[in-house]
Design a protein around this motif. Structure first.
Motif, PDB file in Angstrom:
ATOM      1  N   LEU A   6     -42.154 -91.714  66.319  1.00 35.57           N
ATOM      2  CA  LEU A   6     -41.639 -90.441  66.081  1.00 35.57           C
ATOM      3  C   LEU A   6     -40.715 -90.368  65.030  1.00 35.57           C
ATOM      4  O   LEU A   6     -40.681 -89.562  64.093  1.00 35.57           O
ATOM      5  CB  LEU A   6     -41.219 -89.895  67.194  1.00 35.57           C
ATOM      6  N   LEU A   7     -39.581 -91.434  65.195  1.00 33.02           N
ATOM      7  CA  LEU A   7     -38.676 -91.382  64.291  1.00 33.02           C
ATOM      8  C   LEU A   7     -39.167 -91.841  62.775  1.00 33.02           C
ATOM      9  O   LEU A   7     -39.057 -91.339  61.826  1.00 33.02           O
ATOM     10  CB  LEU A   7     -37.641 -92.267  64.494  1.00 33.02           C
ATOM     11  N   GLY A   8     -40.084 -92.727  62.734  1.00 29.75           N
ATOM     12  CA  GLY A   8     -40.789 -93.218  61.391  1.00 29.75           C
ATOM     13  C   GLY A   8     -41.410 -91.947  60.923  1.00 29.75           C
ATOM     14  O   GLY A   8     -41.464 -91.828  59.670  1.00 29.75           O
ATOM     15  N   ALA A   9     -42.187 -91.276  61.476  1.00 25.85           N
ATOM     16  CA  ALA A   9     -42.845 -90.087  61.213  1.00 25.85           C
ATOM     17  C   ALA A   9     -42.048 -89.132  60.420  1.00 25.85           C
ATOM     18  O   ALA A   9     -42.266 -88.551  59.355  1.00 25.85           O
ATOM     19  CB  ALA A   9     -43.970 -89.516  62.442  1.00 25.85           C
ATOM     20  N   LEU A  10     -40.925 -88.662  61.309  1.00 29.59           N
ATOM     21  CA  LEU A  10     -39.949 -87.892  60.780  1.00 29.59           C
ATOM     22  C   LEU A  10     -39.281 -88.377  59.515  1.00 29.59           C
ATOM     23  O   LEU A  10     -39.175 -87.326  58.517  1.00 29.59           O
ATOM     24  CB  LEU A  10     -38.971 -87.477  61.895  1.00 29.59           C
ATOM     25  N   ALA A  11     -39.253 -89.625  59.314  1.00 30.37           N
ATOM     26  CA  ALA A  11     -38.525 -90.058  58.078  1.00 30.37           C
ATOM     27  C   ALA A  11     -39.314 -89.723  57.177  1.00 30.37           C
ATOM     28  O   ALA A  11     -39.137 -89.465  55.894  1.00 30.37           O
ATOM     29  CB  ALA A  11     -37.870 -91.350  58.277  1.00 30.37           C
ATOM     30  N   LEU A  12     -40.771 -90.211  57.299  1.00 32.97           N
ATOM     31  CA  LEU A  12     -41.789 -90.306  56.284  1.00 32.97           C
ATOM     32  C   LEU A  12     -41.939 -88.614  55.820  1.00 32.97           C
ATOM     33  O   LEU A  12     -41.991 -88.186  54.511  1.00 32.97           O
ATOM     34  CB  LEU A  12     -43.025 -90.672  56.785  1.00 32.97           C
ATOM     35  N   CYS A  13     -41.935 -87.793  56.784  1.00 32.61           N
ATOM     36  CA  CYS A  13     -42.085 -86.407  56.260  1.00 32.61           C
ATOM     37  C   CYS A  13     -40.916 -85.903  55.515  1.00 32.61           C
ATOM     38  O   CYS A  13     -41.286 -85.161  54.558  1.00 32.61           O
ATOM     39  CB  CYS A  13     -42.067 -85.345  57.752  1.00 32.61           C
ATOM     40  N   ALA A  14     -39.612 -86.234  56.078  1.00 34.22           N
ATOM     41  CA  ALA A  14     -38.457 -85.940  55.207  1.00 34.22           C
ATOM     42  C   ALA A  14     -38.573 -86.451  53.646  1.00 34.22           C
ATOM     43  O   ALA A  14     -38.236 -85.888  52.710  1.00 34.22           O
ATOM     44  CB  ALA A  14     -37.027 -86.685  55.839  1.00 34.22           C
ATOM     45  N   PHE A  15     -38.917 -87.718  53.617  1.00 34.58           N
ATOM     46  CA  PHE A  15     -39.070 -88.413  52.131  1.00 34.58           C
ATOM     47  C   PHE A  15     -40.117 -87.666  51.337  1.00 34.58           C
ATOM     48  O   PHE A  15     -39.914 -87.156  50.137  1.00 34.58           O
ATOM     49  CB  PHE A  15     -39.666 -89.641  52.170  1.00 34.58           C
ATOM     50  N   SER A  16     -41.203 -87.153  52.067  1.00 32.73           N
ATOM     51  CA  SER A  16     -42.306 -86.326  51.373  1.00 32.73           C
ATOM     52  C   SER A  16     -41.921 -85.155  50.801  1.00 32.73           C
ATOM     53  O   SER A  16     -41.919 -84.819  49.902  1.00 32.73           O
ATOM     54  CB  SER A  16     -43.542 -86.369  52.100  1.00 32.73           C
ATOM     55  N   PHE A  17     -41.067 -84.428  51.830  1.00 38.89           N
ATOM     56  CA  PHE A  17     -40.443 -83.112  51.318  1.00 38.89           C
ATOM     57  C   PHE A  17     -39.601 -83.470  50.146  1.00 38.89           C
ATOM     58  O   PHE A  17     -39.684 -82.347  49.283  1.00 38.89           O
ATOM     59  CB  PHE A  17     -39.728 -82.700  52.524  1.00 38.89           C
ATOM     60  N   LEU A  18     -38.581 -84.139  50.338  1.00 42.04           N
ATOM     61  CA  LEU A  18     -37.621 -84.404  49.223  1.00 42.04           C
ATOM     62  C   LEU A  18     -38.398 -84.730  47.908  1.00 42.04           C
ATOM     63  O   LEU A  18     -38.123 -84.053  46.736  1.00 42.04           O
ATOM     64  CB  LEU A  18     -36.725 -85.554  49.606  1.00 42.04           C
ATOM     65  N   ALA A  19     -39.205 -85.892  47.715  1.00 35.80           N
ATOM     66  CA  ALA A  19     -40.035 -85.891  46.757  1.00 35.80           C
ATOM     67  C   ALA A  19     -40.772 -84.988  45.939  1.00 35.80           C
ATOM     68  O   ALA A  19     -40.887 -84.534  44.910  1.00 35.80           O
ATOM     69  CB  ALA A  19     -41.024 -87.152  46.990  1.00 35.80           C
ATOM     70  N   HIS A  20     -41.421 -83.735  47.245  1.00 36.02           N
ATOM     71  CA  HIS A  20     -42.156 -82.829  46.761  1.00 36.02           C
ATOM     72  C   HIS A  20     -41.080 -81.844  45.809  1.00 36.02           C
ATOM     73  O   HIS A  20     -41.461 -81.084  44.808  1.00 36.02           O
ATOM     74  CB  HIS A  20     -42.935 -82.127  47.757  1.00 36.02           C
ATOM     75  N   ALA A  21     -40.049 -81.811  46.625  1.00 36.75           N
ATOM     76  CA  ALA A  21     -38.816 -80.679  45.998  1.00 36.75           C
ATOM     77  C   ALA A  21     -38.536 -81.359  44.652  1.00 36.75           C
ATOM     78  O   ALA A  21     -38.377 -80.446  43.631  1.00 36.75           O
ATOM     79  CB  ALA A  21     -37.664 -80.771  46.877  1.00 36.75           C
ATOM     80  N   ASP A  22     -38.404 -82.507  44.412  1.00 40.33           N
ATOM     81  CA  ASP A  22     -38.080 -83.055  43.001  1.00 40.33           C
ATOM     82  C   ASP A  22     -39.002 -82.725  41.939  1.00 40.33           C
ATOM     83  O   ASP A  22     -38.771 -82.474  40.997  1.00 40.33           O
ATOM     84  CB  ASP A  22     -37.772 -84.438  43.023  1.00 40.33           C
ATOM     85  N   GLU A  23     -40.415 -82.816  42.349  1.00 37.55           N
ATOM     86  CA  GLU A  23     -41.498 -82.916  41.649  1.00 37.55           C
ATOM     87  C   GLU A  23     -41.403 -81.286  41.317  1.00 37.55           C
ATOM     88  O   GLU A  23     -42.106 -80.839  40.126  1.00 37.55           O
ATOM     89  CB  GLU A  23     -42.722 -83.198  42.213  1.00 37.55           C
ATOM     90  N   ASP A  24     -41.098 -80.233  42.254  1.00 38.91           N
ATOM     91  CA  ASP A  24     -41.196 -78.891  41.960  1.00 38.91           C
ATOM     92  C   ASP A  24     -39.932 -78.344  41.139  1.00 38.91           C
ATOM     93  O   ASP A  24     -39.938 -77.080  40.937  1.00 38.91           O
ATOM     94  CB  ASP A  24     -41.542 -78.214  43.340  1.00 38.91           C
ATOM     95  N   SER A  25     -39.073 -79.140  40.724  1.00 37.90           N
ATOM     96  CA  SER A  25     -37.899 -78.525  39.985  1.00 37.90           C
ATOM     97  C   SER A  25     -37.592 -79.436  38.902  1.00 37.90           C
ATOM     98  O   SER A  25     -37.810 -80.580  39.069  1.00 37.90           O
ATOM     99  CB  SER A  25     -36.480 -78.313  40.888  1.00 37.90           C
TER     100      SER A  25
END
Length: 258
Positions: A6-25
């Protein structure tokens, strides 16, 4: 799913969100003191050709422009420490700068010109400006040209944090001349009340050794992804007419150049 998974999945989601945010700005450095390319309105908002072109490029790339206002001589250092992702502030593409940063293709190209009291004549700057005080913007291509060519010939070079400061000193008599982009000088000084009694003079200053191939968008060295997408976006807005729409707000001629 156990706790570790569960912790690994949450970390992966958080990383994906941040990467996506960087790509969108895209954090873009701009001086906001170089009209008509960039300036602040009476209400304190940023405006100008550079600003509008940047917003058109971000719209084309489907990213959010995050504008970071700062002095011109701090732009490249800010890129290097990742305070910003790009510089869109009339920065000329030169071999010297390309040692430190990479550039998109050009988005406009204009020559430099001297401004002096009306009636002043410059045939040979190395001769006619000897002993006179010339104002340039610090860390600009005009600063480098003046340092390597004019200062050695006896011209007294005075450097300023912004070109507007040089215009103020020229108007008050503390300078004999200034050297800057022809459009910036004409629009933000010669055609204003402060520029009454002054005129553009002398030859066009456009030696490729110093002034390169026009103004481009600077990014960190090795950032090939942003070079590619910014260059593609420049081509796209020139093809779909958005570039011409922005240009028409500020100029009565084709500023893109040859």
């Amino acid at each position: 799913m156990n706790k570790t998974e569960l912790l690994g999945a949450l970390a992966l989601c958080a990383f994906s969100f941040l990467a996506h945010a960087d790509e969108d700005s895209l954090r873009i450095g701009i001086e906001a003191a170089y009209p008509p390319f960039s300036f602040k309105t009476p209400e304190g908002n940023v405006s100008g050709f550079d600003y509008d072109i940047g917003n058109a490029l971000c719209e084309e790339m489907k990213v959010k422009c995050e504008w970071v206002i700062q002095e011109f001589d701090g732009m490249i250092p800010s890129l290097k420490v990742r305070k910003i992702d790009a510089v869109l502030s009339s920065m000329s593409i030169t071999e010297d700068r390309m040692k430190s940063v990479d550039f998109s293709k050009k988005y406009y190209h204009t020559p430099g010109k001297f401004a002096m009291k009306a009636g002043s004549v410059i045939n040979d700057p190395l001769v006619d400006l000897k002993g006179k005080k010339l104002g340039v913007q610090r860390s600009s291509t005009y600063d480098r040209f003046a340092t390597e060519q004019l200062e050695k010939a006896g011209v007294v070079v005075v450097r300023y944090g912004s070109q507007n400061e040089a215009f103020l000193d020229l108007a008050s008599g503390r300078l004999d001349a200034t050297l800057a982009d022809i459009v910036n000088t004409d629009e933000s000084f010669i055609k204003t009340p402060a520029g009454q009694g002054f005129a553009l003079t002398g030859p066009d200053i456009n030696d490729p050794k110093y002034f390169g191939r026009g103004a481009g968008i600077a990014v960190r060295k090795g950032d090939s992804a942003n070079v590619a997408r910014l260059s593609a976006a420049i081509d796209a807005i020139r093809a779909n007419g958005k570039y011409q729409q922005v240009m028409a707000r500020y100029f009565a001629f084709d500023i893109y150049g040859e």
